[in-house]
Design a protein around this motif. Structure first.
Motif, short mmCIF file in Angstrom:
data_model
loop_
_atom_site.label_atom_id
_atom_site.label_comp_id
_atom_site.label_asym_id
_atom_site.label_seq_id
_atom_site.Cartn_x
_atom_site.Cartn_y
_atom_site.Cartn_z
N ILE A 95 0.89 -1.19 -0.03
CA ILE A 95 0.06 0.08 -0.03
C ILE A 95 0.86 1.30 -0.07
CG2 ILE A 95 -1.85 1.19 0.92
CD1 ILE A 95 -2.51 -1.36 2.69
N PRO A 96 1.08 1.91 -1.19
CA PRO A 96 1.98 3.10 -1.26
C PRO A 96 1.33 4.46 -0.65
CG PRO A 96 1.50 2.17 -3.45
CD PRO A 96 0.60 1.36 -2.50
N LEU A 97 1.74 5.29 -0.27
CA LEU A 97 1.05 6.60 -0.21
C LEU A 97 1.38 7.50 -1.27
CD1 LEU A 97 -0.31 8.19 2.00
CD2 LEU A 97 1.81 9.17 2.88
N THR A 98 0.46 7.05 -2.34
CA THR A 98 0.39 8.16 -3.41
C THR A 98 -0.97 7.90 -4.13
OG1 THR A 98 1.75 8.58 -5.40
CG2 THR A 98 1.36 6.46 -5.13
N ASP A 99 -1.12 8.59 -5.30
CA ASP A 99 -2.22 8.33 -6.16
C ASP A 99 -1.83 8.20 -7.68
OD1 ASP A 99 -1.08 10.61 -7.42
OD2 ASP A 99 -2.60 12.03 -6.69
N PRO A 100 -2.88 7.68 -8.47
CA PRO A 100 -2.51 7.20 -10.00
C PRO A 100 -1.61 8.22 -10.71
CG PRO A 100 -4.68 6.98 -9.43
CD PRO A 100 -4.30 7.96 -8.09
N HIS A 101 -1.33 9.27 -10.02
CA HIS A 101 -0.25 10.38 -10.78
C HIS A 101 0.90 10.58 -10.21
CE1 HIS A 101 -4.17 11.35 -12.84
NE2 HIS A 101 -4.70 11.15 -11.97
N GLN A 102 1.26 9.62 -9.08
CA GLN A 102 2.63 9.90 -8.37
C GLN A 102 2.78 11.08 -7.60
OE1 GLN A 102 3.63 6.58 -8.70
NE2 GLN A 102 1.94 6.45 -9.76
N SER A 103 1.56 11.59 -7.13
CA SER A 103 1.77 12.93 -6.37
C SER A 103 2.25 12.81 -4.95
CB SER A 103 0.20 13.30 -6.35
OG SER A 103 -0.27 13.60 -7.57
N ALA A 148 -9.37 10.37 -1.10
CA ALA A 148 -9.86 9.36 -1.81
C ALA A 148 -8.73 8.14 -1.87
CB ALA A 148 -10.64 9.42 -3.15
N TRP A 149 -7.40 8.63 -1.98
CA TRP A 149 -6.54 7.77 -2.04
C TRP A 149 -5.52 7.49 -0.87
CZ3 TRP A 149 -6.94 5.74 -6.52
CH2 TRP A 149 -7.86 6.64 -7.73
N LYS A 150 -5.91 7.97 0.16
CA LYS A 150 -5.09 7.98 1.71
C LYS A 150 -5.42 6.54 2.21
CE LYS A 150 -4.43 12.80 2.02
NZ LYS A 150 -4.54 13.85 3.16
N ALA A 151 -5.14 5.37 1.67
CA ALA A 151 -5.56 4.05 2.13
C ALA A 151 -4.62 3.86 3.26
CB ALA A 151 -5.51 3.13 1.15
N LEU A 152 -3.25 4.25 2.98
CA LEU A 152 -2.09 3.88 4.05
C LEU A 152 -2.50 4.67 5.09
CD1 LEU A 152 1.53 3.99 3.71
CD2 LEU A 152 0.57 5.31 5.28
N GLU A 153 -3.04 5.75 5.23
CA GLU A 153 -3.36 6.56 6.27
C GLU A 153 -4.70 5.83 7.20
OE1 GLU A 153 -4.71 10.93 7.83
OE2 GLU A 153 -3.85 10.91 5.98
N ALA A 191 -11.30 -3.01 0.56
CA ALA A 191 -11.53 -3.16 1.96
C ALA A 191 -11.58 -1.84 2.79
CB ALA A 191 -10.26 -4.09 2.58
N TRP A 192 -11.56 -0.75 2.17
CA TRP A 192 -11.40 0.50 2.79
C TRP A 192 -13.15 0.97 2.95
CZ3 TRP A 192 -8.63 5.47 0.72
CH2 TRP A 192 -9.24 6.49 1.81
N SER A 193 -13.80 0.72 4.08
CA SER A 193 -15.23 0.73 4.19
C SER A 193 -15.51 2.01 4.03
CB SER A 193 -15.67 -0.21 5.52
OG SER A 193 -15.06 0.57 6.54
N THR A 194 -14.84 3.04 4.35
CA THR A 194 -15.45 4.52 4.47
C THR A 194 -14.90 5.45 3.50
OG1 THR A 194 -13.75 4.91 6.25
CG2 THR A 194 -15.91 4.27 6.99
N ARG A 195 -14.25 4.69 2.37
CA ARG A 195 -13.48 5.53 1.54
C ARG A 195 -14.27 6.57 0.84
NH1 ARG A 195 -11.25 3.80 -4.69
NH2 ARG A 195 -10.07 5.68 -4.89
N PRO A 196 -13.75 8.08 0.84
CA PRO A 196 -14.51 9.06 0.48
C PRO A 196 -14.44 9.11 -1.23
CG PRO A 196 -12.44 9.76 1.23
CD PRO A 196 -12.39 8.36 1.34
N PRO A 197 -15.43 9.84 -1.71
CA PRO A 197 -15.53 9.87 -3.39
C PRO A 197 -14.35 10.78 -3.74
CG PRO A 197 -17.34 11.32 -2.46
CD PRO A 197 -16.44 10.47 -1.18
N LEU A 198 -14.18 10.69 -5.31
CA LEU A 198 -13.12 11.71 -5.66
C LEU A 198 -13.66 13.30 -5.73
CD1 LEU A 198 -12.19 9.66 -9.11
CD2 LEU A 198 -11.05 9.69 -6.91
N SER A 199 -12.85 14.03 -5.81
CA SER A 199 -13.13 15.44 -5.53
C SER A 199 -13.98 15.97 -6.71
CB SER A 199 -11.98 16.26 -5.55
OG SER A 199 -12.38 17.62 -5.68
N SER A 200 -14.98 16.91 -6.53
CA SER A 200 -15.63 17.45 -7.58
C SER A 200 -15.57 18.72 -7.60
CB SER A 200 -17.10 17.06 -7.20
OG SER A 200 -17.76 17.56 -5.94
#
Length: 597
Positions: free
Chosen positions: A24-32, A38-43, A145-154
């Protein structure tokens, strides 16, 4: 759910998918570096809120790898989680991959989301794992498995006017295409969010602190395609982009469009920012040309319009800081000032300045021992009250429509000790050494970094972070390719060029006692020519006093004192016209010249 419960839930899913380990890396699909919620699964799994880390979960082990900036923070946040802190010996090194190669048996299967791994990292992984017979699998299991994952920003996307950008979209695309031709490539595929925002003169609010938006882009010789959630763009802005030759596609359509690329097309990709998943969407008949992104270098060199705005934004930021530190001095005796309150007050004072859009990163307000935590962030659970003794470190920055700032000052809240003054002065000497450096064109940042470290080295002292990073223009506070040292945005082959904006921030830290850092942003400018070629130097553009009460003057030489006095004279000259009488008197007292006894 506790971290232990979350990891147990993940392990159950791993067993059902026949996975022996999950990365589980601490990044997103853009290597930010900074990522959306929505991408903070590690946290979510670990509770660790730092901006750099990798987590590995097996049926009998859970470990989190991070670097020295976060050791103290991670130790605190991982307590009782059942997750072992794995301290990186070298920042940004793939030590977690080596651990898996050394500890997983042959034919074990490692699952991870291919969107979150750059092609450079993927290559390292395949090389290490193939020798060990370890298998890899593309899976989104950590998110499932992340039950409370927020949606992508709008959040909506806005136009970034040419009066700030200095160059139009058409001008930038023309430069990119000229370099594409030189590299004999047909397309540049972009994934880095700041590069896309810069290229198309757009700004968003999908990632906290960074005015960027989730997107991909494909730039060819005759067409440009922008992949983004279309409802985030107004109809007028879509028409404006189309008039500039830019076609807007849905964010999730990037794989479909890439699949239709002409066979044998040569596509330029930056291996540090393009994900393994994205390259797998390109037809096998196409050629991937791996090189540093064209945009990365273009973006790092600020044009004259941007430089003019940068100088002005430093004045605005300096005014806000004067108000903050005056407030701090006035209210410190009350016993009511806390680290959290200082951060809130600074944001409030900055918000009074025209064009302010928010912090460029979470303010690091570290009193005494907290100052030794390099990326400390005060929270209600860690917050402490400042008192009239000890050292206070404040590292902060602002996002303005006309520039991005980043400044650190360390001040004495009481009478400093002899040791504190010595270490502070050694840090200042290193700061001045880099600020006053003259060097030949083509010099790399890492070649100059030792100048900032030498005074501390001479006293058998050091610090565990880089000395400087590139800074964007109303964009990411950390950008490459230039740096003083190493980092995820750095490119060691890139030389310093006039127009580059970089931080100068040596420091020193006594764990549990205090932290010291002095940071200005410096602009690379021309110094002059000789028979040995063109030479460059730095202009310190940040404008705020350096605390002279912490200086041991006997450790400074004449040239260093001259630099300090000249810098303070410049600070007063440029800030005073925007201050009232009381503020001017305060600033005058903080910028008065110092002299050797």
């Amino acid at each position: 759910m506790t971290s232990k419960e979350k990891i147990n839930s993940l392990r159950a899913k791993m067993a059902s998918e026949n996975l022996d380990a999950v990365l589980i890396p601490l990044t997103d699909p853009h290597q930010s570096e900074y990522i959306g919620a929505a991408w903070k699964a590690l946290e979510w799994y670990s509770g660790f809120s730092g901006s750099a880390g990798n987590m590995i979960v097996t049926q009998h082990f859970a470990g989190l790898w991070t670097d020295s900036r976060y050791f103290l923070q991670a130790e605190d946040q991982l307590a009782e989680s059942g997750i072992e802190l794995m301290k990186l010996k070298k920042a940004h090194a793939p030590e977690h991959l080596k651990w898996m190669a050394d500890n997983l048996p042959a034919e074990n299967s490692v699952g991870f989301d291919f969107r979150l791994i750059s092609i450079a990292q993927f290559k390292q992984m395949r090389t290490l794992f193939s020798d060990k017979g370890i298998l890899i699998a593309d899976t989104k299991i950590a998110f499932d498995a992340w039950s409370t994952r927020p949606p992508l920003s709008s959040e909506p996307i806005e136009d970034h006017p040419v009066k700030f950008a200095g160059k139009s979209r058409k001008e930038k695309l023309s430069k990119i295409r000229a370099q594409l031709k030189n590299k004999q490539s047909d397309y540049q595929l972009l994934s880095a969010l700041d590069e896309i925002a810069w290229t198309f003169n757009l700004r968003g609010n999908d990632v906290k602190f960074n005015p960027v938006f989730l997107s991909y882009a494909l730039i060819g010789h005759y067409e440009s395609k922008l992949f983004v959630q279309k409802d985030k763009l107004s109809e007028d802005l879509i028409k404006t982009l189309e008039a500039d030759g830019i076609t807007v596609y849905p964010y999730k359509a990037v794989d479909i469009v890439l699949d239709d690329l002409p066979h044998e097309a040569k596509i330029l990709v930056d291996p540090s920012s393009i994900s393994a998943w994205l390259t797998q969407q390109v037809p096998l008949a196409c050629e991937l040309f791996k090189d540093m992104s064209i945009i990365r270098q273009l973006k790092s060199v600020k044009n004259e319009v941007e430089i003019s705005h940068i100088r002005n934004v430093m004045v605005k930021d300096g005014v806000a800081l004067v108000k903050l530190y005056m407030w701090l001095e006035k209210n410190l005796p009350s016993g009511m000032v806390t680290e959290v309150e200082v951060g809130k007050k600074l944001d409030a004072f900055r918000s009074q300045q025209e064009g302010y859009r928010g912090e460029s990163f979470a303010a690091i307000a570290g009193y005494q021992g907290h100052g030794a935590i390099v990326h400390y962030r005060a929270t209600p659970s860690t917050d402490v009250t400042l008192t009239p003794n000890g050292i206070f470190l404040l590292d902060s920055g602002g996002q303005y429509v006309d520039g991005t700032t980043d400044i650190t000052r360390t001040i004495a809240l009481g009478e400093p000790t002899k040791e504190e003054k010595k270490h502070y002065t050694l840090v200042l000497k290193g700061h001045i050494a880099l600020a006053t450096c003259v060097f030949p064109e083509g010099t790399k940042g890492f070649q100059l970094e030792a100048m900032a470290r030498r005074p501390l080295w001479s006293a058998f002292r050091n610090y565990g972070h880089g000395t400087g990073h590139g800074v964007g223009f109303f964009l990411n506070v950390h950008e490459g390719p230039q740096s003083f040292g190493t980092g995820r945005t750095a490119h060691p082959a890139s030389g310093l060029v006039p127009g580059m904006l970089t931080s100068n921030e040596p420091g020193y830290y006594e764990t549990g006692v205090y932290g010291i850092r002095i940071e200005n942003l410096i602009l690379t400018v021309n110094a002059g020519e000789s028979t040995y070629g063109n030479f460059l130097k730095f202009e310190s553009v940040t404008l705020f006093p350096i605390d002279t009460s912490l200086i041991e003057l006997s450790l400074l030489d004449h040239e260093e004192i001259t630099w300090l006095n000249d810098y303070h004279s410049k600070v007063f000259e440029l800030l005073s016209p925007r201050l009232d009488n009381a503020e001017n008197e305060w600033l005058k007292s903080k910028t008065k010249p110092v002299f050797l006894a």
